[in-house]
Design an enzyme around this catalytic site. Structure first.
Site, PDB file in Angstrom:
ATOM      1  N   ASP B 544       0.868  -1.178   0.000  1.00  0.00           N
ATOM      2  CA  ASP B 544       0.000   0.000   0.000  1.00  0.00           C
ATOM      3  C   ASP B 544       0.913   1.239   0.000  1.00  0.00           C
ATOM      4  O   ASP B 544       2.132   1.110   0.147  1.00  0.00           O
ATOM      5  CB  ASP B 544      -0.858  -0.051   1.277  1.00  0.00           C
ATOM      6  CG  ASP B 544      -2.056   0.891   1.209  1.00  0.00           C
ATOM      7  OD1 ASP B 544      -2.235   1.579   0.191  1.00  0.00           O
ATOM      8  OD2 ASP B 544      -2.819   0.925   2.194  1.00  0.00           O
ATOM      9  N   ASP B 619      -8.836   3.786  -1.971  1.00  0.00           N
ATOM     10  CA  ASP B 619      -9.729   4.083  -0.853  1.00  0.00           C
ATOM     11  C   ASP B 619     -11.041   4.676  -1.324  1.00  0.00           C
ATOM     12  O   ASP B 619     -11.246   5.895  -1.283  1.00  0.00           O
ATOM     13  CB  ASP B 619      -9.015   5.013   0.131  1.00  0.00           C
ATOM     14  CG  ASP B 619      -7.770   4.342   0.703  1.00  0.00           C
ATOM     15  OD1 ASP B 619      -7.651   3.110   0.554  1.00  0.00           O
ATOM     16  OD2 ASP B 619      -6.939   5.041   1.287  1.00  0.00           O
TER      17      ASP B 619
END
Lengths: 449, 945
Positions: B544, B619
């Protein structure tokens, strides 16, 4: 019941003696109770009656019945279930998808007959362990239940005491209160309502003022935002109390103080070199200095109604709690129980509040105030709910569910935070111990067929 | 103390009120618009018109592999070098660089899998105005026009594509800053250099043995050049050329301006696609009057929908499509890039789309993929950057993630929860909180004291785990990873030569230089079982924050003047995430001695990232709009090679309603990467927390995914071999059907399944477009048959997932859904034979061990064709030289659109013949053959009589 017991005995005896021989008597995966539907060499009718098939299609690894009843011993039907006898332990049904999936599910290993998985028969061991733990549980329950009787007794005595102190009987007090309450309630509610509205307005103004004050306090150079340097000059924000705020700490503090956890906060701090904040616009406050808002006095009529009803306010408050059907939880009132974890000390004060305090300095956080009993309908007193704790950023107010289990001691055994700001606490107390069944019953109750 | 608490509370209130509006969506002011990006605004200020560039045809050189020619900028007399390559597979490569840059300009390494093989180019015609080159075939031509410079690719009389036809070629040459001492010195040296140069160039002229006529031309041109030189305009520095400030962040630009731009015109094209990642529809929009699409890997908080803003990844590949032809443009540049798209009428009222690319640094290196069919473009692009890595079968199953599963007990409770509710899953994920203070490769000792026990527990259930490993490394002298990287000098450096440090989850962090192969090698070695303590073979990785995300950096990323060896971060920015995933995947391969396939999920990506694993759309939020957007976002990625794509099921930020969550599971079950994920601040949302009805709906959606795993696996096998996307827009399979060109609320998986998920709240029906004139489609749940080329209204309930199987296809499922995909390894297949209007159907089956490279190294696999024709269904070997023993067999065959036969017999290769029982449902026209029982790896035929 007696029939079931008889079958149990047969099965157990056979299982102890010749083990596998029992299994051959019925198709694989069929429980004894359904044995009669599977008659060898006779056409098999699906248990839902949907169709009839030759018997050689039972357990032939192809699903013919919609209800899955033709494949009790294979994984062919999506909705089938497999019965393991688990001689020495407890019989069980498992979804047929767990047959031959390489994972041992039945302690008697019967679910993995063709998967290459090497399973050990652990039923006896498990049975022994279960019996042991049931025995221990039973003892705990027994002792706990005795303790509970004492608690009930004490609660009764205490209640009588209080009733005496309250100058009469609780019932009398209640009656008085209830008669007084109707007019009192109405008047009070009206008063309260208008006060709430007024209070809200004042509070809003006041918050703004406080924000501005807080801001001004941090914004040393009055440049309209709060910089890292300014935060560093405020040692009350120093987390490790070494007397200085490093840039790291300042950043952390910034993050903390923008109740952080989420990337959002980091971004805002990052975009502003520390914690520069734009102050809210504030109108000149009307009132300053008094921290607690107080409600204006009731009018005389309301006041007299209140006085009449609440002359034994404290006592009434205590009596007003639901301490259980026999007041067995009364002993918890005004007590607190702590549990220390690696980071925090958790504190449960039953019928009052739950809180959390960092072990290494820092302020206490309110995890919820006594709300109500919250167990399922048939077991209301197995769970307590504490809510309206300190608010969470972008989330709900903190709340805690306390699960009560029977134990000799009154102690908090664990805490967790399954969801953000929703805590779960496990708590043992004799007050939830049920009258124990005889040990034999307990053991046999778990060995159904 | 009380005052402190009180104050903190007040601060919170204060902060809340300040940020209240911001928490709703992205704070756009954190990110640059084109106007705020100095090079973009400089370049965009330049309007279409006559190009200032002339191709100096006298400098043209043609070798076997390529052609070079110099381009002269008539304004400043700077010379560029154009290189043209004809590549195998119907592609043309155009490279433009400064002829003599004062220092090297960055050329993207490691993205192309090989030096693309070239084909002979020949000059067909040439005069002083143009050169015509043959691109093979009868009528494929490339025309190089000299004055003004432009390139046209022709098929017969038709222009397919033009470069610089709008005159937007711009190349900011590297220069010495004028107000510095070094400039004064170099300008003196420079004039000496010019003299030396002219001596050499006249020498080379005498060397050439050219025809007199041509020499004349050259002389003439040379005079023109020298005339021009005298007129060369003194270029004026514009603001933002040598430094630039955005918000509080200064970007020092020691190399000055270096941007490049080029335009492409596509006559006859109205539909263009690609250039992910943007939260926008599948078809690219006109950017006139707005910002261009931006490609700059950024960690964008709560991104907005229908917006050309940059997101986490960048693939500079654009596809054009019309009923005749599909083409692609691959702009190989890793710097910040902006793409303008403008559609309108070209000359003679033919529609036209103009595309303009602008990058901050590097060179122009563009691959023109000429198709002509969509599949050809995919083949062409994958011949350059590789195909989707063939993932372990289990990674195509369901993934359960949350920020965060708190501790080992939590993991085991969730694992247990899935079994109790009889919902399968394969992977459980741990986000950043599992580490010791965000130190990756470590475990929080209190929460995860026995990681191996936990992994062993999962292994026992034949399940797996993923832990997060981000590329920001906590600066902490007691953290081994940090001290090693520091002592080896592997960190990215700041402009002053010290280790670059920025803020991320652990606080102060360093960023390893993944562009350095030595660093990548070391990083890979950290995944060895003895290095990554507590790791086991069923532990995989999630990268990430690899844009990279730097909380206190400009635009939440790294300063562009940070240094990767000799190169600025500016040059390589969009490559960083690509390298992080590359090194991580390599680590996983190495730890198993090269035997096991890796699984690595990344948020940032670039062209070629498909070679290293899966990508998700970052996200997102628990909103219906985000559920809808998951389709075009993954379709766009699929078009540019990245097939293993998914969106967080349920939405990352905010809390989904039970209805949204169920609908998201239903949609996600039919998208390639299927993972539920949730933000730390949201309430728990494991599938069983929303009442038994919703649990049942989610269970059913997940089970549908598991039954189709053989089909998904086959699609990924194809993707690996051919570069075809797994999740496809309809137009890819129906390129001549204009009605499909803008559809992005439904999609195909492979060729044979059409999915139209329900993405509206309280929906009572959807309208799905079933393509294909003369085709038929079967509802996979009811087997109802529908004609192609129609809009079909479908009433829906909460349990509906509209999915259709194409008539003419055969799909293999495993209908025995178990706890995890590994548990289903030996289970039998059920075949769904969907007959087309001619009563035919074809399909394939692919089987291997599901997790190793043995399919490649040892040819251990089964690949068979299933074919139904003339009332016979047969299985034949497509790969006779490969072998794999399988225990799986054929449990059932369902023939959709069938007629009732009198008898069915099964013939096997050993000559055996047996009759097969069957059932025919006249209402649905489904013929079900009971238990043929043959092994899935052998030849057989079923005859219907």
């Amino acid at each position: 019941m007696s029939c079931a017991l008889l079958l149990l005995l047969t099965s157990l005896a056979l299982a102890m003696g010749t083990g596998a021989a029992v299994e051959i008597q019925r198709p694989r995966g069929v429980p004894q109770s359904k044995r009669q539907f599977y008659e060898e060499n006779k056409p098999f009718t699906c248990l839902d009656g949907s169709s009839t098939i030759p018997f050689d299609r039972v357990n032939d690894d192809y699903c013919d019945c919609r209800d899955g009843s033709d494949e009790p011993g294979t994984a062919a039907c999506p909705n089938g279930s497999f019965h393991c006898s688990n001689a020495g332990f407890r019989p069980a049904f498992i979804p047929s998808s767990r047959i031959n999936d390489g994972i041992c599910d039945c302690c008697d290993t019967t679910d993995e007959y063709n998967s290459g998985a090497t399973c050990q028969n652990t039923c006896r061991e498990m049975g022994r362990k279960e019996r042991e733990s049931l025995q221990i549980m039973a003892e705990i329950t027994k002792e706990g239940f005795l303790l509970k009787q004492q608690l009930i007794h004490e609660a009764k005595r205490g209640q009588e005491d209080k009733q005496v102190r309250s100058g009469g009987k609780v019932e009398a007090l209640r009656t008085v209160k209830e008669t007084a309450e109707d007019p009192e309630k109405g008047a009070k509610e009206r008063h309260l309502k208008s006060w709430e509205e007024q209070k809200e307005l004042i509070r809003m103004e006041k918050d703004k003022t406080r924000m501005a004050e807080a801001f001004l306090e941090l914004d040393d150079d009055s440049d309209g935002y709060v910089s890292v340097a300014e935060l560093q000059s405020h040692l009350e924000l120093d987390p490790d109390s070494d007397g200085s705020l490093t840039e790291t700490e300042t950043q952390v503090r910034c993050l903390l103080f923008l109740p952080l956890k989420s990337r959002e906060d980091f971004y805002h701090t990052s975009k502003l070199q520390g914690c520069k904040l734009v102050p809210p616009t504030v109108q000149t406050p009307e009132k300053r200095g008094d921290d607690e808002l107080s409600m204006p006095p009731y009018d005389t009529e309301t006041q007299s109604l209140i006085d009449g009803a609440y002359s034994h306010l404290n006592l009434e408050k205590e009596i007003g709690f639901d301490f259980g059907p026999s007041a067995e939880f009364a002993y918890l009132y005004s007590q607190c129980y702590e549990l220390s974890t690696s980071e925090y000390i958790y504190r449960l004060c039953p019928f009052n509040r739950v809180s959390q305090k960092p072990k290494f300095g820092g302020s206490e956080t309110n995890l919820g105030l006594w709300g109500q009993w919250a167990g399922p309908e048939d077991n209301l007193y197995s769970m307590m709910k504490y809510d309206h704790g300190q608010g969470c950023w972008q989330g709900p107010n903190r709340s805690t569910t306390v699960k009560l289990t029977c134990g000799k001691e009154t102690v908090v055994t664990s805490t967790s935070e399954p969801s953000r700001c929703e805590y779960l606490m496990e708590f043992t107390t004799p007050a939830v111990c049920q009258e124990p069944a005889s040990l034999d019953e307990v053991l046999h109750g778990h060995t159904e067929l | 103390m009380a005052s402190f608490i009180e104050r903190m509370c007040l601060y919170r209130v204060l902060v809340l009120s300040v940020f209240m509006s911001i928490t709703q969506a992205v704070d756009r002011s954190n990110f640059k618009t084109c106007d705020q990006s100095a090079f973009c605004s400089r370049q965009r200020a330049m309007k279409p018109g006559q190009s200032s560039y002339t191709a100096l045809l006298e400098t043209l050189e043609l070798s076997d592999s390529h052609l070079t020619v110099q381009l002269l900028n008539n304004n400043n007399k700077v010379l560029l070098l154009l290189e043209l390559y004809r590549l195998q597979g119907n592609m043309t490569r155009v490279k433009i660089n400064e002829l003599k840059p004062i220092k090297a300009r960055y050329e993207v390494p490691d993205v192309l899998i090989t030096d693309p093989p070239t084909e002979l180019m020949s000059v067909v015609a040439q005069d002083e105005h143009r050169v015509v080159l043959s691109l093979g075939g009868e009528d494929w031509r490339l025309i190089l026009s000299a004055q003004p410079f432009r390139l046209d690719i022709m098929e017969g009389p038709q222009v397919l594509l033009s470069l610089n036809s709008r005159g937007l070629l711009a190349f900011e040459q590297l220069r010495i800053r004028k107000d510095t001492i070094s400039h004064k010195i170099s300008s003196t040296v420079g004039s000496m250099w010019d003299k030396i140069k002219s001596v050499f160039s006249s020498k080379s002229q005498t060397d050439t043995e050219e025809a007199g006529e041509k020499e004349d031309t050259e002389q003439h041109d040379k005079e023109k050049v020298s005339e021009g030189e005298e007129e060369a305009e003194e270029e004026v520095d514009q603001p933002g050329m040598w430094e630039e400030t955005f918000k509080t962040h200064a970007d020092t630009k020691p190399n000055g301006p270096s941007s490049i731009s080029l335009d492409f015109s596509l006559p006859g094209v109205e539909h263009v696609y690609g250039i992910p990642e943007h939260a926008d529809g599948l078809r690219l929009k006109n950017t006139d009057g707005g910002d261009p699409y931006r490609l700059y890997n950024l960690d964008v908080f709560q991104y907005e929908l229908f917006n050309p803003m940059a997101l986490y990844g960048a693939v500079p590949v654009l596809l054009s499509h019309n009923t005749h032809r599909t083409m692609g443009l691959f702009w190989l540049n890793a710097a910040e890039t902006w793409v303008d798209v403008s559609s309108g009428q070209g000359s003679s009222e033919v529609p036209q789309t103009d595309v303009r690319w602008i990058s901050e640094s590097g060179i122009i290196d563009v691959f023109i993929m000429l198709g002509p069919r969509p599949n050809d473009v995919f083949t062409q692009y994958s011949s350059l950057t590789g195909t989707q890595a063939f993932p372990p079968l289990s990674s195509l199953a369901y993934h359960q993630c949350r920020w965060n599963y708190n501790d080992q007990e939590d993991v085991s409770a969730v694992d247990q929860g899935f079994d109790e509710h009889d919902i399968p899953y394969d992977f459980i994920w741990l986000d950043i909180e599992h580490t010791d203070g965000k130190r990756y490769f470590t475990w929080d000792n209190n929460k995860f004291p026995q990681p191996k026990d936990m992994l062993q527990g999962l292994l026992h259930k034949r399940r797996k785990m993923v832990t997060i490993v981000d590329p920001h490394i906590k600066v902490d002298s007691s953290y081994k990873i940090h001290t090693e990287i520091r002592s080896r000098g592997y960190y990215i450096k700041n402009k002053d030569g010290g280790d670059y440090e920025g803020w991320c989850w652990p606080g102060n962090a360093g960023y390893p230089d993944f562009t350095n192969p030595e660093m990548r090698k070391w990083w890979a070695s950290m995944f060895a079982y003895d290095q990554y303590e507590g790791s086991m073979e069923n532990l995989y990785t999630w990268n990430d924050m690899n844009e990279p995300s730097v909380f206190n950096g400009p635009e939440v990323t790294m300063h562009k003047d940070a240094l990767h060896g000799p190169w600025e971060h500016r040059d390589i920015h969009n490559l960083y995430g690509f390298y992080v995933q590359m090194a991580t995947a390599e680590g996983q391969i190495q730890r198993s001695g090269g035997l096991e396939r890796p699984f690595v999920l990344t948020r940032a990506f670039f062209a070629g990232s498909q070679r290293y694993g899966a990508v998700w759309t970052g996200d997102n939020a628990a909103e219906w709009g985000h559920l809808k957007m998951s389709i075009p976002m993954c379709l766009s990625l699929g078009l540019v090679g990245i097939s293993f794509c998914g969106a967080d099921v349920g939405g990352f930020f905010k809390t989904p309603s039970a209805e949204l969550l169920v609908r998201w599971y239903q949609a996600g079950a039919y998208q390639p990467f299927f993972r539920a994920h949730a933000h730390l601040d949201t309430p728990r949302r494991e599938p069983w927390l929303f009442g038994p009805d919703n649990t049942a709906l989610i269970r059913e959606a997940v089970r549908q995914r598991y039954t189709l795993l053989p089909y998904w696996y086959l699609q990924f096998y194809h993707a690996q071999r051919t570069g075809q996307p797994v999740m496809r827009p309809l137009w890819v399979e129906y390129p001549e059907d204009i009605a499909t060109f803008s559809i992005d609320n439904e999609f195909l998986i492979g060729r044979d399944l059409l999915v139209h998920p329900v993405t509206d709240e309280r929906s009572s029906g959807v309208t799905a477009y079933l393509p294909g004139n003369g085709e038929v489609w079967y509802d996979v749940h009811t087997f109802q048959r529908h004609d192609g080329a129609q809009n079909l209204s479908i009433p829906v309930t909460m349990s509906s997932i509209p999915v259709f199987q194409r008539g003419g296809s055969i799909i293999c499922r495993k209908n025995r859904v178990r706890r995890s995909s590994s548990c289903m390894e030996n289970d039998p297949y059920t075949l769904y034979v969907a007959l087309d209007s001619q009563g035919k159907a074809e399909g394939e089956i692919y089987i291997d061990d599901g997790h190793t490279f043995k399919h490649k190294t040892d040819k251990q696999f089964i690949h068979r064709r299933l074919s139904f024709t003339a009332n016979s269904l047969s299985s034949s070997d497509l790969s006779p030289d490969s072998q794999f023993p399988t225990a799986s067999w054929v449990e059932q065959v369902n023939i959709l659109g069938a007629q009732k036969p009198d008898a069915v017999t099964l013939t096997t290769t050993d000559g055996g013949e047996s009759s097969v029982e069957f059932e025919f449902d006249p209402d649905t026209a489904v013929l079900t053959l009971r238990k043929p029982g043959v092994n899935a790896g052998v030849n057989w035929t079923l005859h219907l009589r």
